[in-house]
Design a protein around this motif. Sequence first.
Motif, PDB file in Angstrom:
ATOM      1  N   ILE A  19       0.865  -1.173   0.000  1.00 41.07           N
ATOM      2  CA  ILE A  19       0.000   0.000   0.000  1.00 41.07           C
ATOM      3  C   ILE A  19       0.902   1.224   0.000  1.00 41.07           C
ATOM      4  O   ILE A  19       1.816   1.327   0.820  1.00 41.07           O
ATOM      5  CB  ILE A  19      -0.919   0.018   1.246  1.00 41.07           C
ATOM      6  CG1 ILE A  19      -1.859  -1.193   1.244  1.00 41.07           C
ATOM      7  CG2 ILE A  19      -1.720   1.306   1.313  1.00 41.07           C
ATOM      8  CD1 ILE A  19      -2.690  -1.329   2.499  1.00 41.07           C
ATOM      9  N   VAL A  20       0.659   2.131  -0.925  1.00 35.32           N
ATOM     10  CA  VAL A  20       1.425   3.377  -0.969  1.00 35.32           C
ATOM     11  C   VAL A  20       0.963   4.236   0.213  1.00 35.32           C
ATOM     12  O   VAL A  20      -0.234   4.487   0.384  1.00 35.32           O
ATOM     13  CB  VAL A  20       1.212   4.114  -2.305  1.00 35.32           C
ATOM     14  CG1 VAL A  20       1.971   5.411  -2.335  1.00 35.32           C
ATOM     15  CG2 VAL A  20       1.615   3.213  -3.463  1.00 35.32           C
ATOM     16  N   ILE A  21       1.901   4.659   1.032  1.00 26.90           N
ATOM     17  CA  ILE A  21       1.558   5.413   2.243  1.00 26.90           C
ATOM     18  C   ILE A  21       0.882   6.733   1.893  1.00 26.90           C
ATOM     19  O   ILE A  21      -0.022   7.183   2.599  1.00 26.90           O
ATOM     20  CB  ILE A  21       2.815   5.629   3.114  1.00 26.90           C
ATOM     21  CG1 ILE A  21       3.303   4.270   3.636  1.00 26.90           C
ATOM     22  CG2 ILE A  21       2.536   6.570   4.272  1.00 26.90           C
ATOM     23  CD1 ILE A  21       4.574   4.321   4.416  1.00 26.90           C
ATOM     24  N   ALA A  22       1.263   7.340   0.780  1.00 23.57           N
ATOM     25  CA  ALA A  22       0.654   8.608   0.374  1.00 23.57           C
ATOM     26  C   ALA A  22      -0.808   8.433  -0.029  1.00 23.57           C
ATOM     27  O   ALA A  22      -1.566   9.403  -0.035  1.00 23.57           O
ATOM     28  CB  ALA A  22       1.442   9.223  -0.780  1.00 23.57           C
ATOM     29  N   SER A  23      -1.240   7.200  -0.338  1.00 24.25           N
ATOM     30  CA  SER A  23      -2.624   6.986  -0.740  1.00 24.25           C
ATOM     31  C   SER A  23      -3.560   6.758   0.444  1.00 24.25           C
ATOM     32  O   SER A  23      -4.758   6.600   0.255  1.00 24.25           O
ATOM     33  CB  SER A  23      -2.719   5.800  -1.699  1.00 24.25           C
ATOM     34  OG  SER A  23      -2.440   4.595  -1.011  1.00 24.25           O
ATOM     35  N   ILE A  24      -3.041   6.747   1.658  1.00 25.65           N
ATOM     36  CA  ILE A  24      -3.879   6.561   2.843  1.00 25.65           C
ATOM     37  C   ILE A  24      -4.486   7.907   3.212  1.00 25.65           C
ATOM     38  O   ILE A  24      -3.781   8.844   3.560  1.00 25.65           O
ATOM     39  CB  ILE A  24      -3.059   5.994   4.022  1.00 25.65           C
ATOM     40  CG1 ILE A  24      -2.473   4.634   3.662  1.00 25.65           C
ATOM     41  CG2 ILE A  24      -3.940   5.885   5.266  1.00 25.65           C
ATOM     42  CD1 ILE A  24      -1.532   4.076   4.701  1.00 25.65           C
ATOM     43  N   GLU A  25      -5.813   8.014   3.102  1.00 25.25           N
ATOM     44  CA  GLU A  25      -6.505   9.258   3.442  1.00 25.25           C
ATOM     45  C   GLU A  25      -6.765   9.383   4.931  1.00 25.25           C
ATOM     46  O   GLU A  25      -6.583  10.443   5.510  1.00 25.25           O
ATOM     47  CB  GLU A  25      -7.843   9.353   2.700  1.00 25.25           C
ATOM     48  CG  GLU A  25      -7.725   9.670   1.250  1.00 25.25           C
ATOM     49  CD  GLU A  25      -9.085   9.839   0.606  1.00 25.25           C
ATOM     50  OE1 GLU A  25     -10.113   9.472   1.215  1.00 25.25           O
ATOM     51  OE2 GLU A  25      -9.116  10.347  -0.517  1.00 25.25           O
ATOM     52  N   LYS A  26      -7.236   8.288   5.535  1.00 27.32           N
ATOM     53  CA  LYS A  26      -7.601   8.360   6.940  1.00 27.32           C
ATOM     54  C   LYS A  26      -7.362   7.008   7.597  1.00 27.32           C
ATOM     55  O   LYS A  26      -7.536   5.958   6.983  1.00 27.32           O
ATOM     56  CB  LYS A  26      -9.073   8.752   7.075  1.00 27.32           C
ATOM     57  CG  LYS A  26      -9.547   8.905   8.495  1.00 27.32           C
ATOM     58  CD  LYS A  26     -10.884   9.605   8.633  1.00 27.32           C
ATOM     59  CE  LYS A  26     -12.010   8.792   8.108  1.00 27.32           C
ATOM     60  NZ  LYS A  26     -13.328   9.317   8.507  1.00 27.32           N
ATOM     61  N   ILE A  27      -6.966   7.060   8.866  1.00 27.71           N
ATOM     62  CA  ILE A  27      -6.820   5.867   9.680  1.00 27.71           C
ATOM     63  C   ILE A  27      -7.742   6.035  10.882  1.00 27.71           C
ATOM     64  O   ILE A  27      -7.611   6.991  11.636  1.00 27.71           O
ATOM     65  CB  ILE A  27      -5.371   5.665  10.161  1.00 27.71           C
ATOM     66  CG1 ILE A  27      -4.429   5.515   8.975  1.00 27.71           C
ATOM     67  CG2 ILE A  27      -5.287   4.451  11.068  1.00 27.71           C
ATOM     68  CD1 ILE A  27      -2.981   5.431   9.364  1.00 27.71           C
ATOM     69  N   GLU A  28      -8.690   5.124  11.018  1.00 32.08           N
ATOM     70  CA  GLU A  28      -9.595   5.154  12.159  1.00 32.08           C
ATOM     71  C   GLU A  28      -9.104   4.143  13.184  1.00 32.08           C
ATOM     72  O   GLU A  28      -8.916   2.968  12.869  1.00 32.08           O
ATOM     73  CB  GLU A  28     -11.023   4.824  11.739  1.00 32.08           C
ATOM     74  CG  GLU A  28     -11.663   5.880  10.884  1.00 32.08           C
ATOM     75  CD  GLU A  28     -13.078   5.520  10.471  1.00 32.08           C
ATOM     76  OE1 GLU A  28     -13.497   4.366  10.692  1.00 32.08           O
ATOM     77  OE2 GLU A  28     -13.748   6.399   9.922  1.00 32.08           O
ATOM     78  N   VAL A  29      -8.923   4.611  14.403  1.00 32.67           N
ATOM     79  CA  VAL A  29      -8.375   3.773  15.457  1.00 32.67           C
ATOM     80  C   VAL A  29      -9.428   3.581  16.530  1.00 32.67           C
ATOM     81  O   VAL A  29      -9.977   4.548  17.051  1.00 32.67           O
ATOM     82  CB  VAL A  29      -7.117   4.432  16.074  1.00 32.67           C
ATOM     83  CG1 VAL A  29      -6.530   3.537  17.143  1.00 32.67           C
ATOM     84  CG2 VAL A  29      -6.094   4.737  15.020  1.00 32.67           C
ATOM     85  N   THR A  30      -9.724   2.325  16.842  1.00 32.42           N
ATOM     86  CA  THR A  30     -10.576   2.008  17.979  1.00 32.42           C
ATOM     87  C   THR A  30      -9.743   1.207  18.977  1.00 32.42           C
ATOM     88  O   THR A  30      -8.541   1.043  18.794  1.00 32.42           O
ATOM     89  CB  THR A  30     -11.821   1.203  17.564  1.00 32.42           C
ATOM     90  OG1 THR A  30     -11.410  -0.043  17.028  1.00 32.42           O
ATOM     91  CG2 THR A  30     -12.650   1.956  16.535  1.00 32.42           C
ATOM     92  N   TYR A  31     -10.399   0.709  19.997  1.00 34.09           N
ATOM     93  CA  TYR A  31      -9.677  -0.021  21.038  1.00 34.09           C
ATOM     94  C   TYR A  31      -8.981  -1.259  20.486  1.00 34.09           C
ATOM     95  O   TYR A  31      -7.881  -1.570  20.892  1.00 34.09           O
ATOM     96  CB  TYR A  31     -10.646  -0.404  22.157  1.00 34.09           C
ATOM     97  CG  TYR A  31      -9.972  -1.086  23.308  1.00 34.09           C
ATOM     98  CD1 TYR A  31      -9.166  -0.372  24.180  1.00 34.09           C
ATOM     99  CD2 TYR A  31     -10.127  -2.445  23.525  1.00 34.09           C
ATOM    100  CE1 TYR A  31      -8.538  -0.994  25.229  1.00 34.09           C
ATOM    101  CE2 TYR A  31      -9.502  -3.079  24.577  1.00 34.09           C
ATOM    102  CZ  TYR A  31      -8.710  -2.343  25.434  1.00 34.09           C
ATOM    103  OH  TYR A  31      -8.081  -2.968  26.477  1.00 34.09           O
ATOM    104  N   SER A  32      -9.607  -1.948  19.538  1.00 31.72           N
ATOM    105  CA  SER A  32      -9.020  -3.187  19.045  1.00 31.72           C
ATOM    106  C   SER A  32      -8.723  -3.186  17.547  1.00 31.72           C
ATOM    107  O   SER A  32      -8.073  -4.101  17.059  1.00 31.72           O
ATOM    108  CB  SER A  32      -9.950  -4.366  19.357  1.00 31.72           C
ATOM    109  OG  SER A  32     -11.184  -4.166  18.719  1.00 31.72           O
TER     110      SER A  32
END
Length: 163
Positions: free
Chosen positions: A87-100
């Motif tokens: 996965i190209v890091i520049a193509s990551i728009e958003k990272i959603e983080v929850t507890y798990s």
Amino acid sequence: MIKIFGKVRYHWQPELSWLIVYWSIAIAPIFIGLSLLFERTKIPSYVFILFALFIVLVNIGFYRYFIIEDSGILRVVSLNPKIPKKIVIASIEKIEVTYSTLALHLDNGKNYIFYMRKWPKKYFLDALAVDPNFKGEVELLDNLTKLDYFEVYKDDKKAPTKL
């Protein structure tokens, strides 16, 4: 998070239902082999085959991790053909983080969900945030239900340094 040959690996697991099914299948050969061994006085050869199958399935089960490369690529190492290998890091728009979980939203509309433990996820997010190719945003969800977990992100802003 394990450092092997100069590369840091951030381990993850599949969805919980698949995880339970996989590990149930992986542990079944050892119990079948032990029950067959218990019923006979000598060791049959297929017990060794079942033990070898158990060892192979356990090794495959632990073969899931991320590697952040210097070239701006996030390598996803897994035997699952539905997950992209790079996965190209520049193509990551958003990272959603929850507890798990950790959900990667890419600019082409695809979403990938990975289950990670607390500390590998923290170090993975810290390393990804300091990467110069990462232009997306990190959104912390569930911050009102598991407040103690997200206090770690708020208080400890140290990112791993590259030598």
